[in-house]
Design an enzyme around this catalytic site. Structure first.
Site, PDB file in Angstrom:
ATOM      1  CG  HIS A  34      35.266 -13.057  71.731  1.00 24.38           C
ATOM      2  ND1 HIS A  34      36.513 -13.587  71.550  1.00 24.38           N
ATOM      3  CD2 HIS A  34      35.243 -11.916  71.012  1.00 24.38           C
ATOM      4  CE1 HIS A  34      37.214 -12.801  70.752  1.00 24.38           C
ATOM      5  NE2 HIS A  34      36.465 -11.771  70.410  1.00 24.38           N
TER       6      HIS A  34
ATOM      7  CD  GLN B 102      22.669  -8.449  60.527  1.00 26.62           C
ATOM      8  OE1 GLN B 102      23.308  -9.257  61.205  1.00 26.62           O
ATOM      9  NE2 GLN B 102      23.263  -7.535  59.781  1.00 26.62           N
TER      10      GLN B 102
ATOM     11  CG  ASP C 196      38.864 -16.030  72.312  1.00 23.12           C
ATOM     12  OD1 ASP C 196      39.561 -15.023  72.135  1.00 23.12           O
ATOM     13  OD2 ASP C 196      37.625 -16.028  72.200  1.00 23.12           O
TER      14      ASP C 196
ATOM     15  CB  VAL D  73      32.511 -12.976  63.587  1.00 25.30           C
ATOM     16  CG1 VAL D  73      33.942 -12.462  63.707  1.00 25.30           C
ATOM     17  CG2 VAL D  73      32.494 -14.422  63.102  1.00 25.30           C
TER      18      VAL D  73
ATOM     19  CB  ALA E  79      32.631  -4.209  52.198  1.00 29.48           C
ATOM     20  N   GLY E  80      34.277  -5.636  54.940  1.00 30.26           N
ATOM     21  CA  GLY E  80      35.251  -5.293  55.984  1.00 30.26           C
ATOM     22  C   GLY E  80      36.510  -6.134  55.902  1.00 30.26           C
ATOM     23  CD  GLN E  81      40.638  -4.345  56.671  1.00 30.95           C
ATOM     24  OE1 GLN E  81      41.550  -5.048  56.268  1.00 30.95           O
ATOM     25  NE2 GLN E  81      40.191  -3.294  56.005  1.00 30.95           N
TER      26      GLN E  81
HETATM   27  P1  NDP Z   1      36.327  -6.145  60.756  1.00 38.00           P
HETATM   28  O1  NDP Z   1      35.952  -6.917  59.561  1.00 38.00           O
HETATM   29  O2  NDP Z   1      37.775  -6.040  61.103  1.00 38.00           O
HETATM   30  O3  NDP Z   1      35.565  -6.694  62.050  1.00 38.00           O
HETATM   31  C1  NDP Z   1      34.187  -6.934  62.046  1.00 38.00           C
HETATM   32  C2  NDP Z   1      33.704  -7.304  63.421  1.00 38.00           C
HETATM   33  O4  NDP Z   1      34.358  -8.469  63.865  1.00 38.00           O
HETATM   34  C3  NDP Z   1      33.951  -6.239  64.477  1.00 38.00           C
HETATM   35  O5  NDP Z   1      32.753  -6.137  65.250  1.00 38.00           O
HETATM   36  C4  NDP Z   1      35.041  -6.818  65.307  1.00 38.00           C
HETATM   37  O6  NDP Z   1      34.874  -6.442  66.660  1.00 38.00           O
HETATM   38  C5  NDP Z   1      34.773  -8.291  65.194  1.00 38.00           C
HETATM   39  N1  NDP Z   1      35.909  -9.150  65.541  1.00 38.00           N
HETATM   40  C6  NDP Z   1      35.803 -10.335  66.152  1.00 38.00           C
HETATM   41  N2  NDP Z   1      36.981 -10.903  66.335  1.00 38.00           N
HETATM   42  C7  NDP Z   1      37.889 -10.063  65.835  1.00 38.00           C
HETATM   43  C8  NDP Z   1      39.301 -10.101  65.748  1.00 38.00           C
HETATM   44  N3  NDP Z   1      40.030 -11.090  66.205  1.00 38.00           N
HETATM   45  N4  NDP Z   1      39.921  -9.090  65.140  1.00 38.00           N
HETATM   46  C9  NDP Z   1      39.214  -8.071  64.644  1.00 38.00           C
HETATM   47  N5  NDP Z   1      37.871  -7.979  64.728  1.00 38.00           N
HETATM   48  C10 NDP Z   1      37.212  -8.968  65.320  1.00 38.00           C
HETATM   49  O7  NDP Z   1      35.720  -4.683  60.692  1.00 38.00           O
HETATM   50  P2  NDP Z   1      35.674  -3.649  59.512  1.00 38.00           P
HETATM   51  O8  NDP Z   1      35.373  -2.343  60.150  1.00 38.00           O
HETATM   52  O9  NDP Z   1      36.812  -3.802  58.586  1.00 38.00           O
HETATM   53  O10 NDP Z   1      34.407  -4.089  58.672  1.00 38.00           O
HETATM   54  C11 NDP Z   1      33.116  -4.131  59.175  1.00 38.00           C
HETATM   55  C12 NDP Z   1      32.179  -4.125  58.003  1.00 38.00           C
HETATM   56  O11 NDP Z   1      30.886  -4.396  58.490  1.00 38.00           O
HETATM   57  C13 NDP Z   1      32.116  -2.807  57.257  1.00 38.00           C
HETATM   58  O12 NDP Z   1      32.253  -3.061  55.872  1.00 38.00           O
HETATM   59  C14 NDP Z   1      30.725  -2.278  57.589  1.00 38.00           C
HETATM   60  O13 NDP Z   1      30.165  -1.548  56.512  1.00 38.00           O
HETATM   61  C15 NDP Z   1      29.995  -3.562  57.810  1.00 38.00           C
HETATM   62  N6  NDP Z   1      28.779  -3.549  58.608  1.00 38.00           N
HETATM   63  C16 NDP Z   1      27.740  -4.246  58.080  1.00 38.00           C
HETATM   64  C17 NDP Z   1      26.553  -4.328  58.727  1.00 38.00           C
HETATM   65  C18 NDP Z   1      25.445  -5.094  58.089  1.00 38.00           C
HETATM   66  O14 NDP Z   1      25.701  -5.939  57.246  1.00 38.00           O
HETATM   67  N7  NDP Z   1      24.214  -4.836  58.457  1.00 38.00           N
HETATM   68  C19 NDP Z   1      26.339  -3.676  60.013  1.00 38.00           C
HETATM   69  C20 NDP Z   1      27.499  -3.013  60.532  1.00 38.00           C
HETATM   70  C21 NDP Z   1      28.680  -2.970  59.828  1.00 38.00           C
HETATM   71  P3  NDP Z   1      35.863  -5.388  67.382  1.00 38.00           P
HETATM   72  O15 NDP Z   1      35.932  -4.197  66.466  1.00 38.00           O
HETATM   73  O16 NDP Z   1      35.212  -5.109  68.681  1.00 38.00           O
HETATM   74  O17 NDP Z   1      37.167  -6.092  67.500  1.00 38.00           O
END
Ligand code: NDP
Length: 328
Positions: free
Chosen positions: A187, A112, A159, A129, A13-15
């Site tokens: 990374h 996991q 990268d 990732v 559900a994240g970005q």
């Molecule tokens: P993003 O989808 O933007 O990012 C997710 C992860 O990817 C972060 O750890 C981020 O690290 C990493 N990342 C790697 N490369 C990049 C890059 N180039 N740009 C940005 N991020 C990068 O995060 P959101 O907060 O939007 O979404 C995270 C989702 O994960 C949420 O929906 C949350 O609920 C979920 N989640 C699920 C879990 C599970 O399934 N058990 C556990 C934890 C969270 P960094 O922030 O250091 O850049």
């Protein structure tokens, strides 16, 4: 017709998840003739948003998409998984110590890894990732003793792609003319993009550029700090290019590198190039039929050696920290 491939995405559900899922479902991850079944793993707070994304996936009527399942239970999420993209992680927040960050991520990646060990398909391929990606991959791998260690990989393809694009810009070449670039190490800000073996339209890239100062003061920091520059410009992190790199990583792993070229992947070291065995570090690799091999025999000059060593040192410290926390 081919049997569908089960692809599990965490943090769906994240970005990044939002930029990733539609491309998986449209055939960009595995191939335009490979049907997929998606499993979206989220934490409980993320389930509703994941359902919204699944509604949109339905509305795309992708011919290759043969089902979507949403869960907050890793044992269900990884059941029968052939490919797992571990995107969800605990980001570093202001004032957070590194130990706290690693511990929080241990709480995510250890269970996991165990669920992958117990429930995934025999051919499971894992890409981490979520940051700190290399060490999160190490935690998951350590929790999965029955899965061959080399199936756990970490993403440095973003990268790699960033370095290709900077090099193309500098020289006026097309990205497609540049080959054999390498990202070494972690990374993180210590990563080392190496152009000494790279070729631009068949010529050695370091000789074409012939400017060590540009390498040290411009190219390397620009690649390493690109994520921060994008946050500064967009007001949001680089989700689409990260998703694109995840697609590239798995696609190359499954479908192979082109003759005369290689890619960069974070993979468990076998001791090559002085990187301690077991650390998940980025290397130059060729891939074929779903397996990869480290490119051997490259001459590492002094400039490169110092930078590889510094990044690998950081990886060793992260490993020692998660070991001290009992996470591996
Ligand atoms: P993003 O989808 O933007 O990012 C997710 C992860 O990817 C972060 O750890 C981020 O690290 C990493 N990342 C790697 N490369 C990049 C890059 N180039 N740009 C940005 N991020 C990068 O995060 P959101 O907060 O939007 O979404 C995270 C989702 O994960 C949420 O929906 C949350 O609920 C979920 N989640 C699920 C879990 C599970 O399934 N058990 C556990 C934890 C969270 P960094 O922030 O250091 O850049």
């Amino acid at each position: 017709t081919r049997t569908p491939v089960n692809v599990t995405v965490t943090g769906a559900a994240g970005q990044i998840g939002y930029a990733l899922l539609f491309r998986i479902a449209s055939g960009h991850l595995l191939g335009a003739d490979v049907p997929v079944r998606l499993r979206l793993l989220e934490i409980p707070q993320g389930l509703k948003a994941a359902e919204g994304t699944a509604m949109e996936l339905d509305d795309c009527a992708f011919p290759l998409l043969q089902g979507i399942e949403i869960t907050d239970d890793p044992n269900v999420g990884f059941d029968g998984a052939n490919v797992a993209l571990l995107v969800g992680a605990r980001p570093r927040t202001k004032g957070m110590e590194r130990g706290d960050l690693l511990e929080a991520n241990g709480g995510i990646f250890k269970p996991q890894g165990k669920a992958i060990n117990d429930h995934a398909a025999d051919d499971i391929k894992v890409l981490v990732v979520g940051n700190p990606a290399n060490t999160n991959a190490l935690i998951a791998q350590a929790a999965a003793p029955d899965v061959p260690a080399e199936r756990f990989t970490a993403m440095t393809r973003l990268d790699h792609n960033r370095a290709l694009s900077q090099l193309a810009k500098k020289t006026g070449a097309q990205v497609s003319d540049i080959k054999k670039l390498t990202i070494w190490g972690n990374h993180s800000a210590t990563q080392y993009p190496d152009i000494f073996h790279a070729e631009i339209a068949g010529k050695n890239a370091a000789e074409v550029i012939a400017d060590e100062q540009w390498l040290a003061d411009d190219f390397i920091p620009t690649v390493a700090k690109r994520g921060a520059a994008i946050i500064e410009a967009r007001g949001a992190s680089s989700a689409a290019s990260a998703a694109n790199a995840a697609i590239d990583h798995v696609h190359t792993w499954v479908n192979g590198t082109a003759e005369g070229n290689w890619t960069s992947m974070g993979i468990p070291s076998d001791g090559s190039y002085g990187v301690p065995e077991g650390l998940i570090s980025s290397f130059p690799v060729t891939t074929k039929n779903g397996t990869y091999e480290i490119v051997q025999g490259l001459d590492i000059n002094e400039f490169s050696r110092a930078r590889i060593d510094a990044s690998v040192q950081e990886l060793a410290e992260e490993r020692d920290a998660v070991r001290a926390l009992g996470l591996i």
